[in-house]
Motif scaffolding. Sequence first.
Motif, PDB file in Angstrom:
ATOM      1  N   THR A 153       7.083   9.212  -0.180  1.00  0.00           N
ATOM      2  CA  THR A 153       7.472   8.246  -1.249  1.00  0.00           C
ATOM      3  C   THR A 153       7.350   6.751  -0.773  1.00  0.00           C
ATOM      4  OG1 THR A 153       9.316   9.633  -2.424  1.00  0.00           O
ATOM      5  CG2 THR A 153       9.548   7.176  -2.767  1.00  0.00           C
ATOM      6  N   THR A 154       7.856   6.588   0.385  1.00  0.00           N
ATOM      7  CA  THR A 154       7.378   5.695   1.170  1.00  0.00           C
ATOM      8  C   THR A 154       6.198   5.092   1.265  1.00  0.00           C
ATOM      9  OG1 THR A 154       9.628   5.714   2.458  1.00  0.00           O
ATOM     10  CG2 THR A 154       7.875   4.374   3.439  1.00  0.00           C
ATOM     11  N   VAL A 155       5.059   6.270   1.606  1.00  0.00           N
ATOM     12  CA  VAL A 155       3.724   5.832   1.808  1.00  0.00           C
ATOM     13  C   VAL A 155       3.084   5.379   0.193  1.00  0.00           C
ATOM     14  CG1 VAL A 155       1.527   6.979   2.038  1.00  0.00           C
ATOM     15  CG2 VAL A 155       3.515   7.461   3.605  1.00  0.00           C
ATOM     16  N   SER A 156       3.517   6.120  -0.725  1.00  0.00           N
ATOM     17  CA  SER A 156       3.280   5.866  -2.078  1.00  0.00           C
ATOM     18  C   SER A 156       3.575   4.269  -2.806  1.00  0.00           C
ATOM     19  CB  SER A 156       3.765   6.858  -3.159  1.00  0.00           C
ATOM     20  OG  SER A 156       5.178   6.696  -3.684  1.00  0.00           O
ATOM     21  N   TRP A 157       4.706   4.016  -2.322  1.00  0.00           N
ATOM     22  CA  TRP A 157       5.181   2.478  -2.650  1.00  0.00           C
ATOM     23  C   TRP A 157       4.142   1.566  -1.860  1.00  0.00           C
ATOM     24  CZ3 TRP A 157      11.119   2.709  -1.195  1.00  0.00           C
ATOM     25  CH2 TRP A 157      11.859   3.589  -2.338  1.00  0.00           C
ATOM     26  N   LEU A 158       3.756   1.936  -0.409  1.00  0.00           N
ATOM     27  CA  LEU A 158       2.919   0.876   0.264  1.00  0.00           C
ATOM     28  C   LEU A 158       1.383   1.157  -0.349  1.00  0.00           C
ATOM     29  CD1 LEU A 158       2.226  -0.997   2.423  1.00  0.00           C
ATOM     30  CD2 LEU A 158       1.751   1.130   3.952  1.00  0.00           C
ATOM     31  N   GLN A 159       1.057   2.230  -0.952  1.00  0.00           N
ATOM     32  CA  GLN A 159      -0.177   2.357  -1.614  1.00  0.00           C
ATOM     33  C   GLN A 159      -0.257   1.523  -2.627  1.00  0.00           C
ATOM     34  OE1 GLN A 159      -0.303   6.900  -1.791  1.00  0.00           O
ATOM     35  NE2 GLN A 159      -2.254   6.646  -1.140  1.00  0.00           N
ATOM     36  N   ARG A 160       0.670   1.593  -3.515  1.00  0.00           N
ATOM     37  CA  ARG A 160       0.791   0.561  -4.902  1.00  0.00           C
ATOM     38  C   ARG A 160       0.842  -0.814  -4.606  1.00  0.00           C
ATOM     39  NH1 ARG A 160       5.431   4.278  -7.712  1.00  0.00           N
ATOM     40  NH2 ARG A 160       3.842   6.082  -8.297  1.00  0.00           N
ATOM     41  N   GLN A 215       5.593   2.442 -11.903  1.00  0.00           N
ATOM     42  CA  GLN A 215       5.285   3.883 -11.816  1.00  0.00           C
ATOM     43  C   GLN A 215       4.045   4.159 -12.470  1.00  0.00           C
ATOM     44  OE1 GLN A 215       7.205   5.924 -10.041  1.00  0.00           O
ATOM     45  NE2 GLN A 215       8.316   4.219  -9.523  1.00  0.00           N
ATOM     46  N   GLY A 216       3.213   3.150 -12.651  1.00  0.00           N
ATOM     47  CA  GLY A 216       1.667   3.314 -13.006  1.00  0.00           C
ATOM     48  C   GLY A 216       1.628   3.812 -14.727  1.00  0.00           C
ATOM     49  N   GLY A 217       2.667   3.472 -15.313  1.00  0.00           N
ATOM     50  CA  GLY A 217       2.639   3.837 -16.597  1.00  0.00           C
ATOM     51  C   GLY A 217       3.308   5.076 -17.099  1.00  0.00           C
ATOM     52  N   ALA A 218       3.758   5.901 -16.228  1.00  0.00           N
ATOM     53  CA  ALA A 218       4.396   7.304 -16.210  1.00  0.00           C
ATOM     54  C   ALA A 218       5.910   7.025 -16.830  1.00  0.00           C
ATOM     55  CB  ALA A 218       4.325   8.057 -15.089  1.00  0.00           C
ATOM     56  N   PRO A 219       6.324   7.488 -17.853  1.00  0.00           N
ATOM     57  CA  PRO A 219       7.483   7.034 -18.560  1.00  0.00           C
ATOM     58  C   PRO A 219       8.695   7.949 -17.978  1.00  0.00           C
ATOM     59  CG  PRO A 219       6.152   8.486 -20.095  1.00  0.00           C
ATOM     60  CD  PRO A 219       5.185   7.934 -18.965  1.00  0.00           C
ATOM     61  N   LEU A 220       8.332   9.136 -17.418  1.00  0.00           N
ATOM     62  CA  LEU A 220       9.531   9.792 -16.802  1.00  0.00           C
ATOM     63  C   LEU A 220       9.943   9.691 -15.622  1.00  0.00           C
ATOM     64  CD1 LEU A 220       8.808  11.900 -19.334  1.00  0.00           C
ATOM     65  CD2 LEU A 220       9.426  14.016 -18.044  1.00  0.00           C
ATOM     66  N   ALA A 221       8.480   9.141 -14.885  1.00  0.00           N
ATOM     67  CA  ALA A 221       9.049   8.718 -13.481  1.00  0.00           C
ATOM     68  C   ALA A 221       9.705   7.436 -13.592  1.00  0.00           C
ATOM     69  CB  ALA A 221       7.713   8.548 -12.827  1.00  0.00           C
ATOM     70  N   ALA A 237       1.886  13.200   4.801  1.00  0.00           N
ATOM     71  CA  ALA A 237       3.325  12.541   5.110  1.00  0.00           C
ATOM     72  C   ALA A 237       4.172  13.528   4.673  1.00  0.00           C
ATOM     73  CB  ALA A 237       3.297  11.505   3.753  1.00  0.00           C
ATOM     74  N   SER A 238       4.022  14.518   4.163  1.00  0.00           N
ATOM     75  CA  SER A 238       5.259  15.668   4.028  1.00  0.00           C
ATOM     76  C   SER A 238       5.559  16.367   5.143  1.00  0.00           C
ATOM     77  CB  SER A 238       4.823  16.710   2.974  1.00  0.00           C
ATOM     78  OG  SER A 238       4.550  16.066   1.574  1.00  0.00           O
ATOM     79  N   HIS A 239       4.763  16.151   6.236  1.00  0.00           N
ATOM     80  CA  HIS A 239       5.022  16.838   7.409  1.00  0.00           C
ATOM     81  C   HIS A 239       4.729  15.948   8.815  1.00  0.00           C
ATOM     82  CE1 HIS A 239       4.887  20.654   4.954  1.00  0.00           C
ATOM     83  NE2 HIS A 239       3.766  20.048   4.288  1.00  0.00           N
ATOM     84  N   LEU A 261      -8.732  -5.142   4.513  1.00  0.00           N
ATOM     85  CA  LEU A 261      -7.656  -4.592   3.371  1.00  0.00           C
ATOM     86  C   LEU A 261      -8.253  -2.964   2.902  1.00  0.00           C
ATOM     87  CD1 LEU A 261      -5.489  -4.658   1.391  1.00  0.00           C
ATOM     88  CD2 LEU A 261      -6.936  -5.901  -0.005  1.00  0.00           C
ATOM     89  N   LEU A 262      -9.408  -2.782   2.557  1.00  0.00           N
ATOM     90  CA  LEU A 262      -9.855  -1.617   1.981  1.00  0.00           C
ATOM     91  C   LEU A 262      -9.942  -0.522   3.186  1.00  0.00           C
ATOM     92  CD1 LEU A 262     -13.281  -2.625   0.207  1.00  0.00           C
ATOM     93  CD2 LEU A 262     -11.014  -1.507  -0.729  1.00  0.00           C
ATOM     94  N   ALA A 263     -10.216  -0.725   4.453  1.00  0.00           N
ATOM     95  CA  ALA A 263      -9.928   0.130   5.680  1.00  0.00           C
ATOM     96  C   ALA A 263      -8.468   0.696   5.704  1.00  0.00           C
ATOM     97  CB  ALA A 263     -10.573  -0.614   6.973  1.00  0.00           C
ATOM     98  N   VAL A 264      -7.533  -0.174   5.363  1.00  0.00           N
ATOM     99  CA  VAL A 264      -6.225  -0.006   5.390  1.00  0.00           C
ATOM    100  C   VAL A 264      -5.770   0.877   4.485  1.00  0.00           C
ATOM    101  CG1 VAL A 264      -3.838  -0.795   5.497  1.00  0.00           C
ATOM    102  CG2 VAL A 264      -5.331  -1.851   7.033  1.00  0.00           C
ATOM    103  N   VAL A 265      -6.212   0.613   2.996  1.00  0.00           N
ATOM    104  CA  VAL A 265      -6.053   1.137   1.869  1.00  0.00           C
ATOM    105  C   VAL A 265      -6.618   2.859   2.049  1.00  0.00           C
ATOM    106  CG1 VAL A 265      -6.612   1.834  -0.542  1.00  0.00           C
ATOM    107  CG2 VAL A 265      -6.344  -0.555   0.211  1.00  0.00           C
ATOM    108  N   VAL A 266      -7.571   2.848   2.737  1.00  0.00           N
ATOM    109  CA  VAL A 266      -8.193   4.428   3.054  1.00  0.00           C
ATOM    110  C   VAL A 266      -7.235   5.182   4.123  1.00  0.00           C
ATOM    111  CG1 VAL A 266     -10.045   5.571   4.057  1.00  0.00           C
ATOM    112  CG2 VAL A 266     -10.726   3.775   2.493  1.00  0.00           C
ATOM    113  N   SER A 267      -7.027   4.441   5.255  1.00  0.00           N
ATOM    114  CA  SER A 267      -6.036   4.729   6.278  1.00  0.00           C
ATOM    115  C   SER A 267      -4.594   5.225   5.635  1.00  0.00           C
ATOM    116  CB  SER A 267      -5.842   3.924   7.440  1.00  0.00           C
ATOM    117  OG  SER A 267      -4.654   4.322   8.297  1.00  0.00           O
ATOM    118  N   VAL A 268      -4.156   4.420   4.687  1.00  0.00           N
ATOM    119  CA  VAL A 268      -2.750   4.971   4.188  1.00  0.00           C
ATOM    120  C   VAL A 268      -3.071   6.093   3.140  1.00  0.00           C
ATOM    121  CG1 VAL A 268      -0.968   3.992   2.557  1.00  0.00           C
ATOM    122  CG2 VAL A 268      -1.819   2.772   4.191  1.00  0.00           C
TER     123      VAL A 268
END
Length: 345
Positions: free
Chosen positions: A266-273, A218-224, A323-325, A309-316
Amino acid sequence: MSNSLFPWHQSAWAQLQSLRLRMPHAILLHGAEGTGKTLFAEQFAQSLLCETPKSDGRACMECASCGWFSQYSHPDYRRVRPELLDEEDGVAGESDAIESDKKTAKASKAPSKEIVINQVRALADFMNISTHRQGRRVVLLYPAEALNVPAANALLKSLEEPNANTVFVLVSNSLDRLLPTILSRCHKFPLGMPSREQSLAWLATQKLSDADMWLAQQGGAPLAALAMGQSDVRTDLDEFLRQLSKPGVEVSLKIAEKMQKMDVATTVSWLQRWLYDIFSYKQSGIIRYYPRYHKELAALAMRVDVYALLAVVVSVGERQAIASHPLSAKLFIEDMLLDYSALFR
């Protein structure tokens, strides 16, 4: 409601008290998601309404105002947030803003993930009458990036022409998603990320197993980290990461079939990480989010072209903004994962 602060917010609270002498009409608390900013903001809002605050500025928890605040019934307080959050918390009828937007929710068949214009307009009557306790009136709004464009423009008018004794407290996880005009009319107050030691010490008090692993994810976020470690989706995350370690067309279609039922953002955020870890390992040999998958990430980093890889990072990242809609969750995830798989052909 308790008036105890998280350990990493103690110094920030002390700094915030210096603003009381010349209280801005709008304060924007900002920082990483999952660090307790909302609880900090609620305690600050309560302290502004408290009739006998303590020497350190915290609410007394004993006066009539504190009692009303704890029951979400203080006449000089409004909390504005997406209706979806109210449904998740099981809270209803907190304010005119919530009541006025129920018709919208019925019409759309689902609670809104946005703060809509009706909620902001409902504040007009609240701000144009005298306060009940001859003190301040407080509006807490979060997350500020959930404001849709009409609502943001309506809020802007209130920020440009503030009513006497009215304080807006806004909370944001991402300043770059707010209108520059809103940013310019707020006093920005950062709430930093706690240190790893502070986070792990607090997670130990919560008796979270594998706290180090969840904190990293969770990138260092304790509540998350606590929420993720206690949630039912941890199994889904592990399965998702295992599949990502074996990229291919068939795997992408299989993942999309399963993940379409989950929250797409949430799924997108997992792939981003995951992508961040591949890039980070390729550049520096460091893995931030998923150290348990060190072997798999290292192997993928050896196979990928850094520019592709950077191109896909930007695309994601661009996909995360919508992603919410998605028109079709399955097709949205399929397309994203096929782009990811193409990196390793």
